[in-house]
Motif scaffolding. Structure first.
Motif, short mmCIF file in Angstrom:
data_model
loop_
_atom_site.label_atom_id
_atom_site.label_comp_id
_atom_site.label_asym_id
_atom_site.label_seq_id
_atom_site.Cartn_x
_atom_site.Cartn_y
_atom_site.Cartn_z
N ALA A 60 -2.53 -10.30 2.97
CA ALA A 60 -1.08 -10.35 2.71
C ALA A 60 -0.29 -10.07 3.99
O ALA A 60 0.75 -10.68 4.24
N ILE A 61 -0.79 -9.15 4.83
CA ILE A 61 -0.11 -8.88 6.11
C ILE A 61 -0.16 -10.11 7.00
O ILE A 61 0.80 -10.43 7.71
N THR A 62 -1.27 -10.81 6.95
CA THR A 62 -1.37 -12.03 7.76
C THR A 62 -0.35 -13.08 7.34
O THR A 62 0.22 -13.79 8.17
N VAL A 63 -0.08 -13.14 6.03
CA VAL A 63 0.85 -14.15 5.53
C VAL A 63 2.30 -13.70 5.69
O VAL A 63 3.15 -14.45 6.19
N PHE A 64 2.60 -12.44 5.30
CA PHE A 64 4.00 -11.99 5.26
C PHE A 64 4.37 -11.09 6.44
O PHE A 64 5.54 -10.75 6.59
N GLY A 65 3.41 -10.68 7.25
CA GLY A 65 3.72 -9.81 8.37
C GLY A 65 3.86 -8.36 7.93
O GLY A 65 3.62 -8.00 6.78
N THR A 66 4.27 -7.51 8.88
CA THR A 66 4.42 -6.08 8.63
C THR A 66 5.87 -5.67 8.46
O THR A 66 6.21 -4.50 8.60
N GLY A 67 6.73 -6.61 8.17
CA GLY A 67 8.14 -6.28 8.05
C GLY A 67 8.49 -5.52 6.79
O GLY A 67 9.54 -4.87 6.72
N ASP A 68 7.66 -5.61 5.76
CA ASP A 68 7.93 -4.93 4.50
C ASP A 68 6.87 -3.86 4.28
O ASP A 68 5.76 -4.16 3.82
N PRO A 69 7.17 -2.57 4.59
CA PRO A 69 6.17 -1.51 4.38
C PRO A 69 5.80 -1.34 2.92
O PRO A 69 4.68 -0.92 2.61
N VAL A 72 -12.65 -1.34 -0.37
CA VAL A 72 -12.85 -2.27 0.75
C VAL A 72 -12.32 -3.66 0.39
O VAL A 72 -11.62 -4.30 1.19
N THR A 73 -12.65 -4.14 -0.80
CA THR A 73 -12.14 -5.46 -1.20
C THR A 73 -10.62 -5.45 -1.31
O THR A 73 -9.96 -6.44 -0.96
N GLY A 74 -10.05 -4.34 -1.81
CA GLY A 74 -8.59 -4.26 -1.88
C GLY A 74 -7.94 -4.26 -0.52
O GLY A 74 -6.88 -4.87 -0.33
N MET A 96 2.74 -3.41 1.98
CA MET A 96 1.49 -2.81 2.42
C MET A 96 1.16 -1.57 1.60
O MET A 96 -0.01 -1.35 1.23
N ALA A 97 2.16 -0.73 1.32
CA ALA A 97 1.91 0.49 0.56
C ALA A 97 1.41 0.16 -0.84
O ALA A 97 0.51 0.83 -1.36
N GLY A 98 1.98 -0.87 -1.45
CA GLY A 98 1.53 -1.25 -2.78
C GLY A 98 0.10 -1.74 -2.79
O GLY A 98 -0.69 -1.39 -3.67
N GLY A 99 -0.27 -2.54 -1.79
CA GLY A 99 -1.64 -3.02 -1.73
C GLY A 99 -2.63 -1.91 -1.46
O GLY A 99 -3.71 -1.86 -2.06
N ILE A 100 -2.28 -1.01 -0.57
CA ILE A 100 -3.17 0.11 -0.28
C ILE A 100 -3.31 1.01 -1.50
O ILE A 100 -4.40 1.52 -1.81
N SER A 101 -2.21 1.23 -2.21
CA SER A 101 -2.28 2.04 -3.42
C SER A 101 -3.21 1.43 -4.45
O SER A 101 -4.03 2.12 -5.07
N GLN A 102 -3.11 0.13 -4.64
CA GLN A 102 -4.00 -0.53 -5.59
C GLN A 102 -5.46 -0.47 -5.11
O GLN A 102 -6.39 -0.34 -5.93
N ALA A 103 -5.67 -0.54 -3.80
CA ALA A 103 -7.04 -0.48 -3.29
C ALA A 103 -7.66 0.89 -3.52
O ALA A 103 -8.86 1.01 -3.80
N LEU A 104 -6.86 1.94 -3.41
CA LEU A 104 -7.38 3.29 -3.59
C LEU A 104 -7.60 3.65 -5.05
O LEU A 104 -8.25 4.66 -5.34
N VAL A 105 -7.06 2.88 -5.96
CA VAL A 105 -7.26 3.18 -7.38
C VAL A 105 -8.73 3.14 -7.75
O VAL A 105 -9.22 3.97 -8.53
N THR A 139 -5.17 -6.74 1.16
CA THR A 139 -3.95 -6.24 1.80
C THR A 139 -3.76 -6.85 3.19
O THR A 139 -2.66 -7.27 3.56
N PHE A 140 -4.83 -6.92 3.97
CA PHE A 140 -4.72 -7.51 5.30
C PHE A 140 -4.45 -9.00 5.23
O PHE A 140 -3.78 -9.56 6.12
#
Length: 577
Positions: free
Chosen positions: A492-501, A483-485, A504-513, A489-490
């Motif tokens: 980072a999406i707020t700052v950089f947008g969704t233009g770079d998948p 949840v904290t990860g 987002m994939a890297g942040g989600i991967s780290q969150a699921l670790v 991630t969100f």
């Protein structure tokens, strides 16, 4: 005056060209009397002095036809039909060769693309048109078939020009590769034999560029130069990451220089396409600098299979560095069996690990973090989860060893119940029971016995509650880290947008670790808790049984019996815990 002279000169040259064409096209005098046909065919090869472009297109088309005949037998009818249309158009209208140049370049580019792509389709089996099979093609180095029921499969041998049956693990890998090609399974490396042998490709005879006499070009000269420049630019972009340049003398096609005629530009482009296409079906060996896992760069013997695979020394390799200093790097993540297979495949007698994604899978393996890097991705929550898991396993291990010692002492005590010892629960329980005075009511004896047994339970069940608690808390802490990860991630999406998948994939991967760490911690703790509970219950059951037997013998003894409780017949038996 100069314009008139230039026009007259041009008209003279054009007249000479027309006379040459008429002389080549008309039959010789008296051919009709010798039974010659009424019309002689105008072959493009005979136009070398008059129309250099038509002669070059004819030569290049012949080379393409030879390549298709010597190539793996895939899409043969479709490829032959395309070349047949080109040959018919060029033979029927050689004076319009400029119109055929684009079609011929497109045909060569399609053949070059065949050598760099993975494809799957269903068609009749080559050599047996009574069977319909599924084909799998890996570039220009591997052609396979699989029956619709998946029970039979084979690989085409270009050296023997026939199918070789695949069985066992190779057939299973072929089924896996077919599912990957149809996007029904996640990509992974395929251990499959190849259709070509090391250093045994077909070789087209070297043909030097022709030297044409100076002649005025057609009106399409500027269009031909523009077309050649456009195609050269597209090829440079498409082949910039190609492995075909490694171990060969291939160079990227350059844009035509100023002053180069359209014919020369098309000729150079076609020669580039020919050499690159032939190279896509070769198995080369060469020496190249390779960066190992430790970062040390050293020369190593390397093999390149088409544009799909680089390996050497039991390692898969990938291109690294820039064009000015090309080198290779070792791909991490292979197990011992895969490395041994690559070593055995150096001579071409074993299956190779092929990337069905054309290099993307190897790039993903190269970027895949190691176990230590995965651990650090969990952050503070991950560290806490692993620490608690280690604590729980340590407690479980110590208690398990203690129960093992207790079990061994109980067995020793059971072999000699006449001499009670204080180093085991059974000896302590029976010893306290024997100290009770004679004539105590049975209810009091039973209560005293239960008291002695309950005094031994904390030692036997020590640590089980802590292990069970940690097994329950670890997944919850992992979920907390997830949840904290996701919150990060969100942000980072707020700052950089969704233009770079990838961001987002890297942040989600780290969150699921952290979730993975929590589950990995909880599962062994649950097994440890179950093992401790089972072992302690077995020991407690043994103690209760022996204590009950001692109580029964005491109550059954006559009143004149000694106050000391002697071991009965049941106690004399050797009972294993």
């Amino acid at each position: 005056m100069s314009n008139r002279r230039r026009s007259a000169s041009l008209q003279g040259v054009m007249a000479a060209l027309c006379l040459s064409l008429m002389a080549l096209a008309m039959p010789a005098w008296g051919d009709e009397e010798r039974g010659a046909p009424e019309r002689a065919e105008l072959l493009p090869e005979a136009l070398g002095l008059a129309l250099p472009l038509a002669a070059e297109l004819s030569r290049s088309l012949a080379a393409l036809e030879a390549l298709v005949e010597a190539d793996l037998p895939f899409l043969v009818d479709q490829r032959r039909a395309r070349l047949g249309e080109l040959r018919e158009a060029l033979s029927a209208r050689p004076l319009e060769a400029a119109d055929q140049a684009e079609r011929l370049v497109a045909a060569w580019r399609q053949e070059l693309a065949y050598g760099r792509e993975i494809d799957s389709w269903r068609a009749l089996l080559v050599g047996d048109e009574r069977r319909e099979v599924d084909y799998l093609r890996l570039g220009r180095v591997g052609l396979y078939f699989l029956t619709p029921d998946g029970r039979e499969g084979g690989v085409w041998s270009r050296e023997e020009a026939r199918w070789q049956a695949l069985e066992g693990p190779a057939l299973a890998e072929l089924r896996k590769g077919m599912a990957i090609a149809r996007e029904r399974r996640a990509p992974e490396l395929l251990a499959l034999p190849l259709s070509i042998r090391p250093e045994a490709p077909w070789r087209a005879p070297a043909q030097p560029l022709p030297s044409w006499p100076e002649a005025p070009e057609a009106v399409e000269a500027a269009a031909l130069r523009a077309f050649a420049a456009q195609q050269a630019g597209e090829l440079r972009e498409a082949l910039s990451d190609s492995r075909l340049r490694l171990g060969s003398e291939l160079v990227l096609p350059a844009r035509p220089e100023a002053g180069v005629t359209g014919t020369a530009a098309i000729t150079e482009l076609l020669r580039h396409l020919e050499t690159w296409t032939h190279e896509s079906g070769r198995w080369r060996r060469f020496e190249a600098p390779v960066a190992g896992v430790d970062g040390q760069i050293a020369p190593r013997d390397v093999a390149r299979v088409g544009d799909l695979l680089l390996f050497g020394g039991g390692d898969l390799l990938r291109p690294s560095g820039d064009d000015s200093a090309p080198r290779l790097a070792v791909v991490e993540g292979l197990d011992r069996e895969q490395r041994a297979g690559l070593t055995a495949a150096w001579a071409g007698d074993a299956a190779l690990l092929l990337d069905p994604t054309g290099g993307r899978l190897l790039d993903a393996l190269a970027r895949q973090p190691s176990l230590v890097e995965r651990f650090h991705q969990g952050g503070v929550v991950g560290y806490v989860v692993v620490a608690l898991g280690g604590l729980g396993l340590l407690v479980a291990l110590l208690q398990f060893l203690y129960l093992g010692v207790v079990r061994w002492r109980l067995r020793r005590q059971l072999r000699d119940l006449g001499q009670l010892r204080d180093d085991n629960p059974l000896g302590r329980v029976l010893g306290r029971f024997r100290t009770l005075p004679q004539g105590v009511p049975p209810e009091a004896l039973e209560a005293r016995l239960d008291e002695a047994l309950l005094a031994e339970l904390p030692r036997l069940e020590r640590g089980q509650g802590l292990v069970k608690l940690l097994a329950a808390v670890a997944p919850l802490l992992g979920l907390l880290g997830t949840v904290t990860g996701m919150i990060v991630t969100f942000q980072a999406i707020t700052v950089f947008g969704t233009g770079d998948p990838q961001l987002m994939a890297g942040g989600i991967s780290q969150a699921l670790v952290t979730t993975v760490l929590g589950l990995v911690t909880a599962v062994p703790l649950l097994f440890a808790h179950t093992a401790l509970t089972s072992r302690s219950r077995g020991l407690v059951g043994l103690l209760e049984g022996k204590a009950s037997a001692a109580l029964a013998e005491h109550l059954e003894a006559p009143p004149t019996a000694s106050s000391a409780v002697a071991p009965g017949r049941g106690e004399a038996r050797l009972v294993h815990a």
